[in-house]
Design a protein around this motif. Structure first.
Motif, mmCIF file in Angstrom:
data_model
loop_
_atom_site.group_PDB
_atom_site.id
_atom_site.type_symbol
_atom_site.label_atom_id
_atom_site.label_comp_id
_atom_site.label_asym_id
_atom_site.label_seq_id
_atom_site.Cartn_x
_atom_site.Cartn_y
_atom_site.Cartn_z
ATOM 1 N N UNK A 45 5.890 -3.100 15.988
ATOM 2 C CA UNK A 45 4.887 -2.153 15.673
ATOM 3 C C UNK A 45 3.793 -2.638 14.248
ATOM 4 N N UNK A 46 2.680 -1.743 14.372
ATOM 5 C CA UNK A 46 2.212 -2.039 13.193
ATOM 6 C C UNK A 46 1.942 -0.964 12.586
ATOM 7 N N UNK A 47 1.744 -0.942 10.840
ATOM 8 C CA UNK A 47 2.343 -0.184 10.113
ATOM 9 C C UNK A 47 0.914 0.470 10.234
ATOM 10 N N UNK A 48 1.392 2.048 9.996
ATOM 11 C CA UNK A 48 -0.105 2.980 9.667
ATOM 12 C C UNK A 48 -1.027 2.180 8.432
ATOM 13 N N UNK A 49 -2.550 1.733 8.447
ATOM 14 C CA UNK A 49 -2.629 1.963 6.860
ATOM 15 C C UNK A 49 -2.487 2.712 5.800
ATOM 16 N N UNK A 50 -1.509 2.526 4.720
ATOM 17 C CA UNK A 50 -1.596 3.504 3.430
ATOM 18 C C UNK A 50 -2.959 4.060 2.735
ATOM 19 N N UNK A 51 -2.483 5.309 2.749
ATOM 20 C CA UNK A 51 -4.703 5.717 2.408
ATOM 21 C C UNK A 51 -4.876 6.045 0.332
#
Length: 89
Positions: A45-51
């Motif tokens: 799975x791809x990780x969510x981008x960090x804000x």
């Protein structure tokens, strides 16, 4: 009379036990095979981008950002939020 009937064949309790154990073993083995197949074939799975705000907060926690070069109210707010009030003085 009941001893003669039970001694002739396999008891029904044993048959039920064997069926239940067979179903449970089939379930466990099937899940193991599917898990191994999924590990090999499905991409990670791809990780969510960090804000940017969270990245900035983490850098402030680690002390990687010099707040005087940032010079914005947001960095002062983040320093207070993180608990580094002593860096403001």
């Amino acid at each position: 009379m009941t001893t003669e009937i039970n001694s002739k064949g396999v008891s029904s309790g044993l048959i039920v036990l064997l069926v239940v154990v067979g179903v449970v073993l089939t379930f466990i083995i099937g899940n193991t095979v599917l898990y191994i197949y999924a590990q090999k074939s499905v991409p990670p799975r791809k990780k969510k981008p960090v804000s940017k705000k969270k990245m900035k907060r983490e850098k402030l926690k680690q002390g990687q950002i010099n707040f005087t070069t940032e010079g914005s109210i947001n960095s002062i707010f983040l320093l207070r939020l993180v608990g580094h009030d002593n860096m403001l003085n």
